[in-house]
Write an enzyme that holds these catalytic residues in place. Structure first.
Site, PDB file in Angstrom:
ATOM      1  CG  HIS A  48      -1.974  -1.060   0.635  1.00 35.72           C
ATOM      2  ND1 HIS A  48      -2.534  -1.695   2.394  1.00 35.72           N
ATOM      3  CD2 HIS A  48      -2.614  -2.294   0.335  1.00 35.72           C
ATOM      4  CE1 HIS A  48      -3.564  -2.457   2.060  1.00 35.72           C
ATOM      5  NE2 HIS A  48      -2.949  -2.925   0.290  1.00 35.72           N
TER       6      HIS A  48
HETATM    7  C1  LIG Z   1      -0.018  -8.177  -4.354  1.00 37.63           C
HETATM    8  C2  LIG Z   1      -1.121  -6.561  -4.227  1.00 37.63           C
HETATM    9  C3  LIG Z   1      -2.147  -6.399  -3.408  1.00 37.63           C
HETATM   10  C4  LIG Z   1      -3.095  -5.661  -3.146  1.00 37.63           C
HETATM   11  N1  LIG Z   1      -4.033  -5.482  -2.733  1.00 37.63           N
HETATM   12  C5  LIG Z   1      -4.648  -4.809  -2.614  1.00 37.63           C
HETATM   13  C6  LIG Z   1      -6.179  -4.187  -2.200  1.00 37.63           C
HETATM   14  O1  LIG Z   1      -7.048  -6.386  -1.809  1.00 37.63           O
HETATM   15  N2  LIG Z   1      -7.439  -3.549  -2.036  1.00 37.63           N
HETATM   16  C7  LIG Z   1      -7.060  -2.592  -2.385  1.00 37.63           C
HETATM   17  O2  LIG Z   1      -7.341  -1.622  -1.963  1.00 37.63           O
HETATM   18  N3  LIG Z   1      -5.500  -2.217  -2.748  1.00 37.63           N
HETATM   19  C8  LIG Z   1      -4.505  -3.543  -2.902  1.00 37.63           C
HETATM   20  N4  LIG Z   1      -3.412  -3.006  -3.121  1.00 37.63           N
HETATM   21  C9  LIG Z   1      -2.711  -1.889  -3.357  1.00 37.63           C
HETATM   22  C10 LIG Z   1      -3.611  -0.893  -4.570  1.00 37.63           C
HETATM   23  O3  LIG Z   1      -3.678  -2.083  -5.689  1.00 37.63           O
HETATM   24  C11 LIG Z   1      -2.595  -0.042  -4.647  1.00 37.63           C
HETATM   25  O4  LIG Z   1      -2.697   0.553  -4.275  1.00 37.63           O
HETATM   26  C12 LIG Z   1      -3.062   0.843  -6.488  1.00 37.63           C
HETATM   27  O5  LIG Z   1      -3.745  -0.085  -7.854  1.00 37.63           O
HETATM   28  C13 LIG Z   1      -1.818   1.606  -7.022  1.00 37.63           C
HETATM   29  O6  LIG Z   1      -3.180   3.086  -7.648  1.00 37.63           O
HETATM   30  P1  LIG Z   1      -2.430   3.996  -8.331  1.00 37.63           P
HETATM   31  O7  LIG Z   1      -2.949   4.222  -9.763  1.00 37.63           O
HETATM   32  O8  LIG Z   1      -1.358   4.483  -7.408  1.00 37.63           O
HETATM   33  O9  LIG Z   1      -0.439   2.976  -9.425  1.00 37.63           O
HETATM   34  P2  LIG Z   1      -0.599   2.013 -10.398  1.00 37.63           P
HETATM   35  O10 LIG Z   1      -1.875   1.124 -10.260  1.00 37.63           O
HETATM   36  O11 LIG Z   1      -0.024   0.918 -10.055  1.00 37.63           O
HETATM   37  O12 LIG Z   1       0.002   2.528 -11.678  1.00 37.63           O
HETATM   38  C14 LIG Z   1       0.710   2.966 -12.478  1.00 37.63           C
HETATM   39  C15 LIG Z   1       0.366   3.053 -13.405  1.00 37.63           C
HETATM   40  O13 LIG Z   1       1.707   3.760 -14.435  1.00 37.63           O
HETATM   41  C16 LIG Z   1       2.529   2.654 -14.970  1.00 37.63           C
HETATM   42  N5  LIG Z   1       3.435   3.853 -15.583  1.00 37.63           N
HETATM   43  C17 LIG Z   1       4.338   3.703 -14.567  1.00 37.63           C
HETATM   44  N6  LIG Z   1       5.791   4.348 -14.891  1.00 37.63           N
HETATM   45  C18 LIG Z   1       4.695   4.835 -15.788  1.00 37.63           C
HETATM   46  C19 LIG Z   1       5.952   5.186 -17.525  1.00 37.63           C
HETATM   47  N7  LIG Z   1       7.042   5.711 -16.430  1.00 37.63           N
HETATM   48  N8  LIG Z   1       5.184   5.501 -17.795  1.00 37.63           N
HETATM   49  C20 LIG Z   1       3.630   4.984 -18.487  1.00 37.63           C
HETATM   50  N9  LIG Z   1       2.921   4.702 -17.524  1.00 37.63           N
HETATM   51  C21 LIG Z   1       4.112   4.563 -15.793  1.00 37.63           C
HETATM   52  C22 LIG Z   1       1.898   1.814 -14.516  1.00 37.63           C
HETATM   53  O14 LIG Z   1       1.776   0.758 -15.955  1.00 37.63           O
HETATM   54  C23 LIG Z   1       0.928   1.644 -14.096  1.00 37.63           C
HETATM   55  O15 LIG Z   1       0.294   1.313 -15.361  1.00 37.63           O
HETATM   56  C24 LIG Z   1      -2.623  -4.095  -3.533  1.00 37.63           C
HETATM   57  C25 LIG Z   1      -1.308  -4.538  -4.264  1.00 37.63           C
HETATM   58  C26 LIG Z   1      -0.666  -5.398  -4.617  1.00 37.63           C
HETATM   59  C27 LIG Z   1       0.899  -4.636  -5.361  1.00 37.63           C
END
Ligand SMILES: Cc1cc2nc3c(=O)[nH]c(=O)nc-3n(C[C@H](O)[C@H](O)[C@H](O)COP(=O)(O)OP(=O)(O)OC[C@H]3O[C@@H](n4cnc5c(N)ncnc54)[C@H](O)[C@@H]3O)c2cc1C
Ligand SMILES: *[C@@H]1O[C@H](CO)[C@@H](O)[C@H](O)[C@H]1NC(C)=O
Ligand SMILES: *[C@@H]1O[C@H](CO)[C@@H](O)[C@H](O)[C@H]1NC(C)=O
Ligand SMILES: *[C@@H]1O[C@H](CO)[C@@H](O)[C@H](O)[C@H]1NC(C)=O
Ligand SMILES: *[C@@H]1O[C@H](CO)[C@@H](O)[C@H](O)[C@H]1NC(C)=O
Length: 605
Positions: A539
């Protein structure tokens, strides 16, 4: 043979495809589930062709482009939990041309199966970051992060859990006007399509479907009984009472994952003003005279594009990706950037600092139970025909609890997961393959929800394709250790009631390496075990934190605009000033919903 025939028969009767191209997106299940491939290959092709599971006619590929236009109104970087929402909301205005740039490719089909969707960690759709537990320890943890349309919401555990009300009141009290609980609740509800709860805490008709898994493992009832006997109430932990135990809701429907991409981008597939570049990594934000002018991106094939943003660039690349891009763009601690020869556009010391995460550990009980809750012909049939059974569910993980430790003034600061016999990958489909009947392990995982310890992210080189150096500093603050110790002790009492003693649950006598000198079961023994065995709950948050102008570590203001650079915002987990006390996906969607409204207000829509 007869079973195979039956399954194929069922398969052809439910897979009534349309004219849509049925694209095979890697990795397949036989690639992500180790072992001999024949059974998994069969599973894979059965679900690939099953339109109930992944409907290729709904996918957003009509919006995919290989060569971008020269300019767009908005460029959104990253299609994860946050970015999918932002691109979807901004392209609601047909007059705005929106480009979404994502490093990964479309969602594979196998990850849609709720029961085995977590197996996609460490595959080609995972960034596979490595993290130092602390700056002075040898311990290295893995940070899985989705590199795929939908981002980490394609390989996460799908549990729908918000932070507590006080988390948002704290954000507001830190000087973040507008982020009080009453206001953020509007945005949680805007995203939400809750199939079960109808009250002032939940939304209906939103784009993110939320409901309990269709199937509940029989042992969950016993865990509930044990929890109630230990004083926990049954509550919807996303509503009024925020401690207790519940059958959690998940971002899924009928056992099929609903990632942010599926929820927010699939419905936008007919919008000509939305372009999506997959397989394309943004290497920097182009900045001139303190104004963001566009981005530079490189495709998998090595093509480099400079794309102009007429209105704004929005970073939604996640808690690792967003600070990483800012640093390479010359926005960050100037000394660090100068050392690497990166031209500084704005000295912003907070970029990459304030990394917060939930730390968890395991309490194992040996139990006597023979259970055939696995991936085999019968469970596969149940899933494909009825959308039910263990494959549609997250096993004991469907139960979750939150308690308040003595350190938190009654606020939930420990969460529990339960883990027992998750459906695994299978080599042969034989029911007994993965389960030795008799003894098994029941794991209770206390998660520490309000860390005081903070880590950081720094660049290792000036090459934007290199991973950054990440240091977690887990449990560095002694108070964090005492909270999780409390969590371990409470888990031990959770194993005692009759409901679990009918399985002869006994605490595992395993002694982690390095803890041999402590008296088994003593506080010091447990502290040693926690240090040896803790993990990340994935997280990660806080690395581009939101704060008022007088906060020296603030990276974005309460409208999510990057300090010192015009026309640049961040909308993802990195803006949380303090990580919320719960799973993070729902909160990130809320941040993206609210941020999209800030943009609409600013530019007039
Ligand atoms: C194993 C696991 C289990 C989890 N379980 C849960 C759960 O049960 N419930 C829950 O609420 N949360 C859970 N989480 C946490 C939650 O999924 C994450 O906190 C959330 O998805 C992150 O969202 P975000 O938009 O910040 O980043 P992300 O969803 O990681 O999105 C970032 C995106 O940007 C892209 N990106 C990065 N750098 C670049 C770049 N330079 N150029 C182009 N694209 C790029 C990546 O490829 C990705 O697609 C879990 C996480 C993991 C890893
Ligand atoms: C919250 O808990 C209190 C005390 O147990 C109880 O009286 C109340 O009904 C609960 N509220 C809800 C909405 O469940
Ligand atoms: C993305 O890259 C993968 C692997 O190189 C390739 O198989 C796929 O066709 C690409 N997708 C698109 C839409 O270009
Ligand atoms: C539990 O199972 C183990 C392994 O099968 C066995 O050795 C043990 O005797 C069982 N315990 C009880 C109390 O039945
Ligand atoms: C638990 O232990 C008791 C006493 O040893 C034994 O009779 C019983 O069969 C065991 N139960 C299970 C589920 O193994």
């Amino acid at each position: 043979m007869l079973r195979l025939f039956l399954l194929l028969f069922v398969h052809f009767s439910v897979s009534l495809g349309g004219d849509c191209p049925n694209i095979r997106i890697r990795p397949s299940l036989s690639e992500t589930c180790s072992g001999e491939g024949s059974f998994m290959n069969l599973v894979d092709s059965l679900i690939q062709d099953n339109f109930k599971i992944h409907n290729p006619c709904g996918r957003p590929h009509p919006r995919f482009i290989e060569v971008p236009d020269r300019s767009y109104d908005f460029i959104v970087v990253g299609a994860g939990s946050g970015g999918s929402v932002v691109a979807s909301r901004l392209s609601e205005n047909p007059k705005w041309k929106v480009l979404l740039v994502e490093a990964g490719e479309d969602e594979p089909v196998g990850s849609q199966i709720v029961g085995i969707g977590l197996n996609f960690q460490e595959s080609s759709i995972d960034w596979n970051y490595q993290v130092f537990g602390s700056s002075d320890s040898e311990k290295i943890l893995r940070y899985p992060r989705g590199k795929v349309l939908g981002g980490t919401s394609v390989l996460n555990g799908m549990m729908y859990m918000r932070g507590t009300k006080e988390d948002y009141e704290d954000w507001k009290d830190l000087g973040n006007t507008g982020w009080n609980h009453k206001n953020v609740l509007k945005y949680f509800k805007k995203s939400e399509n809750n199939a079960e709860y109808e009250n002032s805490y939940h939304g209906k008709g939103g784009m993110q479907h939320v409901e309990r898994c269709p199937y509940t493992h029989p042992m969950v009832k016993d865990i509930f009984e044990a929890a109630v006997e230990n004083g926990l109430e049954m509550n919807d932990l996303n509503a009024e009472n925020q401690t207790g135990i519940m059958i959690a809701q998940f971002t899924q429907k009928n056992g099929v994952r609903r990632s942010s991409a599926r929820s927010f981008l699939w419905p936008a597939r007919d919008r000509p003003n939305l372009h999506i570049m997959v397989n394309s990594t943004v290497t920097k934000v182009l900045i001139k005279n303190k104004v963001a002018k566009g981005v530079k991106a490189i495709t998998n094939k090595g093509n480099v594009f400079q794309i102009q943003a007429k209105k704004e660039v929005i970073l939604s690349a996640g808690a690792i990706g967003s600070p990483h891009i800012l640093l390479h763009s010359g926005v960050g601690p100037s000394k660090d950037l100068e050392d690497l020869g990166i031209e500084v556009h704005h000295n912003l010391p907070g970029v990459g600092e304030n990394l917060q995460d939930h730390v968890l550990t395991r309490v194992n009980f040996m139990i006597n139970q023979s259970d055939t809750n696995t991936l085999n012909w019968d469970t596969l049939k149940d899933y494909i025909i009825n959308g039910n059974g263990p494959l549609s569910s997250r096993d004991l993980m469907v139960a979750t609890a939150k308690i308040a430790s003595p350190y938190s003034n009654g606020r939930a600061d420990i969460q529990y997961y339960f883990y027992g016999s998750l459906v695994g990958c299978s080599k042969t489909g034989h029911p007994d393959e993965l389960n030795t009947p008799g003894q098994k392990v029941l794991t209770m995982m206390p998660v520490m929800l309000r860390p005081k310890s903070k880590g950081y992210i720094k660049l290792k080189s000036s090459n934007p394709l290199d991973h950054p150096k990440i240091v977690g500093n887990y449990l560095q603050d002694p108070r964090d250790m005492e909270i999780i110790l409390h969590g371990v002790k409470f888990a031990m009492t959770l194993g005692k009631p009759k409901a679990l003693q009918k399985y002869n649950a006994t605490l595992s006598r395993e002694v982690p390496k390095g803890c041999e000198d402590f008296e088994f079961g003593s506080d010091d023994f447990m502290r040693c075990s926690i240090k040896a065995e803790y993990g990340s709950d994935n997280h990660q948050a806080g690395t581009c934190k939101m704060g008022p102008p007088n906060d020296p570590l603030a990276v974005v203001d309460p409208k999510l605009k990057v300090y010192g650079i015009d026309r640049l915002r961040v909308m993802d987990s990195s803006i949380m000033p303090n990580v919320i006390a719960g799973n993070t996906h729902a909160t990130i969607q809320m941040i993206a919903e609210m941020g999209s409204d800030f943009v609409k207000e600013y530019w007039g829509y």
